[in-house]
Design a protein around this motif. Structure first.
Motif, PDB file in Angstrom:
ATOM      1  N   LEU A   1       0.827  -1.210   0.000  1.00  0.00           N
ATOM      2  CA  LEU A   1       0.000   0.000   0.000  1.00  0.00           C
ATOM      3  C   LEU A   1       0.860   1.258   0.000  1.00  0.00           C
ATOM      4  CD1 LEU A   1      -2.810  -1.096   2.479  1.00  0.00           C
ATOM      5  CD2 LEU A   1      -2.963  -0.881  -0.001  1.00  0.00           C
ATOM      6  N   PHE A   2       1.936   1.254   0.783  1.00  0.00           N
ATOM      7  CA  PHE A   2       2.824   2.412   0.831  1.00  0.00           C
ATOM      8  C   PHE A   2       3.519   2.630  -0.511  1.00  0.00           C
ATOM      9  CE2 PHE A   2       7.002   4.312   1.734  1.00  0.00           C
ATOM     10  CZ  PHE A   2       6.574   5.522   2.276  1.00  0.00           C
ATOM     11  N   ALA A   3       4.092   1.569  -1.079  1.00  0.00           N
ATOM     12  CA  ALA A   3       4.788   1.695  -2.362  1.00  0.00           C
ATOM     13  C   ALA A   3       3.821   2.051  -3.482  1.00  0.00           C
ATOM     14  CB  ALA A   3       5.519   0.395  -2.692  1.00  0.00           C
ATOM     15  N   SER A   4       2.620   1.507  -3.432  1.00  0.00           N
ATOM     16  CA  SER A   4       1.620   1.820  -4.446  1.00  0.00           C
ATOM     17  C   SER A   4       1.239   3.296  -4.393  1.00  0.00           C
ATOM     18  CB  SER A   4       0.391   0.944  -4.249  1.00  0.00           C
ATOM     19  OG  SER A   4      -0.592   1.249  -5.184  1.00  0.00           O
ATOM     20  N   ALA A   5       1.090   3.829  -3.196  1.00  0.00           N
ATOM     21  CA  ALA A   5       0.752   5.247  -3.054  1.00  0.00           C
ATOM     22  C   ALA A   5       1.906   6.140  -3.495  1.00  0.00           C
ATOM     23  CB  ALA A   5       0.378   5.551  -1.609  1.00  0.00           C
ATOM     24  N   MET A   6       3.125   5.729  -3.232  1.00  0.00           N
ATOM     25  CA  MET A   6       4.275   6.574  -3.561  1.00  0.00           C
ATOM     26  C   MET A   6       4.684   6.479  -5.035  1.00  0.00           C
ATOM     27  SD  MET A   6       4.766   8.100  -0.796  1.00  0.00           S
ATOM     28  CE  MET A   6       6.304   8.913  -1.019  1.00  0.00           C
ATOM     29  N   ALA A   7       4.513   5.314  -5.653  1.00  0.00           N
ATOM     30  CA  ALA A   7       5.007   5.113  -7.017  1.00  0.00           C
ATOM     31  C   ALA A   7       3.932   5.289  -8.082  1.00  0.00           C
ATOM     32  CB  ALA A   7       5.620   3.713  -7.136  1.00  0.00           C
ATOM     33  N   SER A   8       2.685   5.496  -7.690  1.00  0.00           N
ATOM     34  CA  SER A   8       1.629   5.600  -8.696  1.00  0.00           C
ATOM     35  C   SER A   8       1.726   6.924  -9.444  1.00  0.00           C
ATOM     36  CB  SER A   8       0.255   5.456  -8.055  1.00  0.00           C
ATOM     37  OG  SER A   8      -0.027   6.553  -7.244  1.00  0.00           O
ATOM     38  N   LYS A   9       1.413   6.854 -10.724  1.00  0.00           N
ATOM     39  CA  LYS A   9       1.399   8.041 -11.573  1.00  0.00           C
ATOM     40  C   LYS A   9       0.067   8.099 -12.295  1.00  0.00           C
ATOM     41  CE  LYS A   9       6.309   8.357 -12.223  1.00  0.00           C
ATOM     42  NZ  LYS A   9       7.402   8.475 -13.163  1.00  0.00           N
ATOM     43  N   LYS A  10      -0.485   9.285 -12.366  1.00  0.00           N
ATOM     44  CA  LYS A  10      -1.787   9.465 -13.001  1.00  0.00           C
ATOM     45  C   LYS A  10      -1.652   9.474 -14.515  1.00  0.00           C
ATOM     46  CE  LYS A  10      -3.947  11.948  -9.222  1.00  0.00           C
ATOM     47  NZ  LYS A  10      -4.719  10.831  -8.768  1.00  0.00           N
ATOM     48  N   PHE A  11      -2.737   9.085 -15.187  1.00  0.00           N
ATOM     49  CA  PHE A  11      -2.771   9.143 -16.636  1.00  0.00           C
ATOM     50  C   PHE A  11      -4.128   9.632 -17.094  1.00  0.00           C
ATOM     51  CE2 PHE A  11      -4.179   4.832 -15.653  1.00  0.00           C
ATOM     52  CZ  PHE A  11      -5.329   4.737 -16.397  1.00  0.00           C
ATOM     53  N   ARG A  12      -4.141  10.147 -18.306  1.00  0.00           N
ATOM     54  CA  ARG A  12      -5.376  10.550 -18.976  1.00  0.00           C
ATOM     55  C   ARG A  12      -5.173  10.218 -20.446  1.00  0.00           C
ATOM     56  NH1 ARG A  12      -9.456  15.139 -18.419  1.00  0.00           N
ATOM     57  NH2 ARG A  12     -10.222  15.324 -20.543  1.00  0.00           N
ATOM     58  N   VAL A  13      -5.911   9.229 -20.926  1.00  0.00           N
ATOM     59  CA  VAL A  13      -5.744   8.730 -22.283  1.00  0.00           C
ATOM     60  C   VAL A  13      -7.084   8.833 -23.004  1.00  0.00           C
ATOM     61  CG1 VAL A  13      -5.109   6.745 -23.685  1.00  0.00           C
ATOM     62  CG2 VAL A  13      -3.952   7.125 -21.521  1.00  0.00           C
ATOM     63  N   THR A  14      -7.071   9.498 -24.160  1.00  0.00           N
ATOM     64  CA  THR A  14      -8.251   9.576 -25.009  1.00  0.00           C
ATOM     65  C   THR A  14      -8.037   8.637 -26.180  1.00  0.00           C
ATOM     66  OG1 THR A  14      -8.637  11.860 -24.361  1.00  0.00           O
ATOM     67  CG2 THR A  14      -9.738  11.094 -26.350  1.00  0.00           C
ATOM     68  N   LEU A  15      -8.902   7.630 -26.281  1.00  0.00           N
ATOM     69  CA  LEU A  15      -8.767   6.584 -27.291  1.00  0.00           C
ATOM     70  C   LEU A  15      -9.977   6.574 -28.214  1.00  0.00           C
ATOM     71  CD1 LEU A  15      -7.642   3.669 -24.962  1.00  0.00           C
ATOM     72  CD2 LEU A  15      -6.204   4.889 -26.585  1.00  0.00           C
ATOM     73  N   PRO A  16      -9.765   6.204 -29.485  1.00  0.00           N
ATOM     74  CA  PRO A  16     -10.921   5.990 -30.358  1.00  0.00           C
ATOM     75  C   PRO A  16     -11.599   4.688 -29.947  1.00  0.00           C
ATOM     76  CG  PRO A  16      -8.902   5.483 -31.523  1.00  0.00           C
ATOM     77  CD  PRO A  16      -8.505   6.015 -30.192  1.00  0.00           C
ATOM     78  N   PHE A  17     -12.821   4.778 -29.478  1.00  0.00           N
ATOM     79  CA  PHE A  17     -13.513   3.606 -28.940  1.00  0.00           C
ATOM     80  C   PHE A  17     -14.937   3.647 -29.455  1.00  0.00           C
ATOM     81  CE2 PHE A  17     -12.402   0.943 -25.067  1.00  0.00           C
ATOM     82  CZ  PHE A  17     -13.296  -0.065 -25.361  1.00  0.00           C
ATOM     83  N   SER A  18     -15.360   2.603 -30.124  1.00  0.00           N
ATOM     84  CA  SER A  18     -16.743   2.506 -30.571  1.00  0.00           C
ATOM     85  C   SER A  18     -17.645   2.559 -29.342  1.00  0.00           C
ATOM     86  CB  SER A  18     -16.939   1.191 -31.326  1.00  0.00           C
ATOM     87  OG  SER A  18     -18.293   0.872 -31.432  1.00  0.00           O
ATOM     88  N   HIS A  19     -18.641   3.421 -29.375  1.00  0.00           N
ATOM     89  CA  HIS A  19     -19.489   3.559 -28.196  1.00  0.00           C
ATOM     90  C   HIS A  19     -20.271   2.290 -27.897  1.00  0.00           C
ATOM     91  CE1 HIS A  19     -18.625   7.601 -26.997  1.00  0.00           C
ATOM     92  NE2 HIS A  19     -18.681   7.994 -28.264  1.00  0.00           N
ATOM     93  N   ALA A  20     -20.600   1.519 -28.919  1.00  0.00           N
ATOM     94  CA  ALA A  20     -21.285   0.237 -28.669  1.00  0.00           C
ATOM     95  C   ALA A  20     -20.367  -0.721 -27.916  1.00  0.00           C
ATOM     96  CB  ALA A  20     -21.728  -0.377 -29.996  1.00  0.00           C
ATOM     97  N   ALA A  21     -19.100  -0.807 -28.315  1.00  0.00           N
ATOM     98  CA  ALA A  21     -18.151  -1.688 -27.638  1.00  0.00           C
ATOM     99  C   ALA A  21     -17.874  -1.196 -26.212  1.00  0.00           C
ATOM    100  CB  ALA A  21     -16.847  -1.775 -28.432  1.00  0.00           C
TER     101      ALA A  21
END
Length: 167
Positions: free
Chosen positions: A54-74
């Motif tokens: 839990l400690f390492a996960s909190a310290m090493a995590s990095k945020k992301f924001r990815v916009t992907l082409p995704f069929s809305h039905a899928a």
């Protein structure tokens, strides 16, 4: 299914293609996925210590924001499967609690039914994520990788990032 490197962790990535990330068919729809990811070595700590994980996960995590082409039905099928798995899991947990509270002497026998519902929800949720969803992971070199993508999308990304030769 294929994996595609899209950039560095901690960055904002906007994939401007017209090929669906999951089905490989042409699409104009996009979906923005946000969250955080940790390097793979953090998962190893779970075998040793939960607090260290839990400690390492909190310290090493990095945020992301990815916009992907995704069929809305899928995308809708993926989200519907997630909601169904969560709902079944909650129903199973409520069933376990009710069985323990209300049950007389047959608690063990009657707990197996809602317990099986919880297990089915877990298995169904994992299968839904593998078959209908995409994953975003970080490599040990801080690369952001999208997993479980359609091979056609992977080829389109590779072709888009390849620079033309200049003579």
């Amino acid at each position: 299914m294929a994996n595609v490197r899209l950039g560095r962790t901690g960055s904002v990535v906007d994939v401007d293609l017209d090929v669906c990330v999951k089905t490989g068919v042409p699409t104009r729809g996009t979906v923005t996925l946000t969250g955080s990811t940790t390097p793979p070595w953090v998962g190893f700590l779970l075998l040793i210590t939960v607090v260290g994980y839990l400690f390492a996960s909190a310290m090493a995590s990095k945020k992301f924001r990815v916009t992907l082409p995704f069929s809305h039905a899928a995308y809708d099928r993926w989200q519907q499967g997630r909601r169904l798995a969560w709902g079944a899991g909650l129903v199973g947990l409520v069933g376990i609690v009710l069985t323990v509270v209300v049950g007389d002497g047959l608690v063990g026998a009657w707990t197996a039914v809602p317990g099986a519902v919880v297990v089915a929800a877990l298995v169904g949720g994992v299968l839904n994520g593998r078959l209908r969803g995409v994953g975003i992971v970080a490599t040990r070199h801080d690369d952001l990788v999208v997993t479980h993508v359609h091979p056609t999308f992977a080829v389109a990304v590779r072709d888009a990032v390849r620079e033309p030769l200049v003579r």
